[in-house]
Design a protein around this motif. Structure first.
Motif, PDB file in Angstrom:
ATOM      1  N   TYR A  32       0.833  -1.195   0.000  1.00  0.00           N
ATOM      2  CA  TYR A  32       0.000   0.000   0.000  1.00  0.00           C
ATOM      3  C   TYR A  32       0.876   1.256   0.000  1.00  0.00           C
ATOM      4  N   ILE A  33       0.239   2.357  -0.346  1.00  0.00           N
ATOM      5  CA  ILE A  33       0.870   3.670  -0.251  1.00  0.00           C
ATOM      6  C   ILE A  33       0.148   4.449   0.840  1.00  0.00           C
ATOM      7  N   GLY A  34       0.888   4.878   1.867  1.00  0.00           N
ATOM      8  CA  GLY A  34       0.267   5.643   2.940  1.00  0.00           C
ATOM      9  C   GLY A  34       0.594   5.099   4.318  1.00  0.00           C
ATOM     10  N   THR A  44      -4.043   0.405  -2.552  1.00  0.00           N
ATOM     11  CA  THR A  44      -3.219  -0.750  -2.895  1.00  0.00           C
ATOM     12  C   THR A  44      -2.375  -0.444  -4.127  1.00  0.00           C
ATOM     13  N   ALA A  45      -1.065  -0.707  -4.019  1.00  0.00           N
ATOM     14  CA  ALA A  45      -0.158  -0.501  -5.147  1.00  0.00           C
ATOM     15  C   ALA A  45       0.179  -1.814  -5.842  1.00  0.00           C
ATOM     16  N   GLY A 206       6.857   8.378   4.813  1.00  0.00           N
ATOM     17  CA  GLY A 206       5.443   8.588   4.537  1.00  0.00           C
ATOM     18  C   GLY A 206       4.509   7.555   5.118  1.00  0.00           C
ATOM     19  N   GLY A 207       4.926   6.887   6.178  1.00  0.00           N
ATOM     20  CA  GLY A 207       4.047   5.912   6.816  1.00  0.00           C
ATOM     21  C   GLY A 207       4.563   4.491   6.701  1.00  0.00           C
ATOM     22  N   ARG A 208       4.058   3.632   7.583  1.00  0.00           N
ATOM     23  CA  ARG A 208       4.520   2.245   7.633  1.00  0.00           C
ATOM     24  C   ARG A 208       4.274   1.499   6.324  1.00  0.00           C
ATOM     25  N   GLN A 209       3.090   1.675   5.749  1.00  0.00           N
ATOM     26  CA  GLN A 209       2.770   0.937   4.527  1.00  0.00           C
ATOM     27  C   GLN A 209       3.617   1.403   3.344  1.00  0.00           C
TER      28      GLN A 209
END
Length: 260
Positions: A32-34, A44-45, A206-209
């Motif tokens: 994921y992005i974020g 979802t990437a 930019g976040g864990r994901q």
């Protein structure tokens, strides 16, 4: 000698890190992005999953930024046709081959710390013995010869010199100074303990994901480098190249001039 030793330690580390990392990824084969994965929104990437076909058989589907690809037999659904396995990456690509997240994490973390220690040893020794400035940092004259070196490699014309070519210097520099630190830092940023001690680290990515996605992407780039690296070894003369990587003895072109 130390440079060759660290090279082979990295080979072993990256082998186990890759296969144990794919074991960990199989526990949740989505990126994921974020800051977090969402249920009411789609960030979802990349994903690998299985779907049921109309005839009742299972199909492996890989999705990359919304583009669906049927990867049955390799990703999503793999194994013998009479006993297909529903899993992200196939059994032959993970350590252990069966689904075991705990063991995968133990193997991954062990070789991750060995990689970190080896990188520190290489960096300090390379600064002290001049390897870093001599073989990694390019000179202005070498940078000007980059187009010619790229053209020579494209034509499969390889020159056996005492020094790395400019293309080799830039490639090794990116791997050692960008990809290795990036994959280490993104790995650390996913640790709850590191998050508690250094909360700013997860914010950088930019976040864990997003950190997990970057970590996976850096792995893909390292695998790509490894494949090209092996291909260049074969094309440039595997016996001469492998001998130099093991013993330090390397046959050079007698009339080859130093670009500097």
């Amino acid at each position: 000698m130390l440079t060759r030793l660290t090279h082979w330690v990295w080979v072993v580390c990256l082998f186990f890190l890759l296969l144990s990392g794919l074991q960990i990824f199989n526990a949740h084969p989505r990126l994921y992005i974020g800051q977090q994965s969402g249920f009411e929104f789609n960030n979802t990437a990349f994903s690998i999953h299985a779907e049921r076909r109309e005839d009742g058989s299972a199909a492996g589907i890989t999705t990359v930024f919304g583009q669906r690809i049927d990867t049955t037999g390799v990703l999503g659904v793999s194994g013998p046709e009479d006993r297909p396995q529903v899993r992200g990456f196939p059994a032959w690509a993970t350590i252990p081959s069966y689904q075991d997240l705990a063991t995968g994490r133990v193997v991954h973390f062990f070789f991750g710390w060995v990689l970190v220690g080896t990188l520190l040893v290489w960096f300090v020794s390379s600064l002290l013995n001049g390897h870093f400035s001599r073989d990694i940092v390019p000179t202005g004259r070498e940078l000007r010869s980059l187009p010619r070196d790229v053209a020579d490699h494209a034509r499969l014309r390889f020159h056996h010199g005492r020094r790395y070519s400019i293309l080799q210097k830039l490639t090794y520099g990116i791997v050692l100074l960008v990809l290795f630190p990036l994959i280490i830092l993104t790995g650390l940023s996913m640790s709850p303990g590191i998050n508690s001690a250094w909360p700013w680290l997860i914010e950088i990515f930019g976040g864990r994901q997003t950190a997990r996605t970057i970590h996976f992407g850096a792995m893909v780039l390292l695998v790509g480098f490894f494949v090209i690296h092996i291909l260049m070894v074969v094309l440039a003369g595997p016996i001469n190249t492998m001998r130099s990587m093991i013993t330090g003895w390397y046959r050079i072109d007698a009339k080859r001039k130093d670009p500097r």
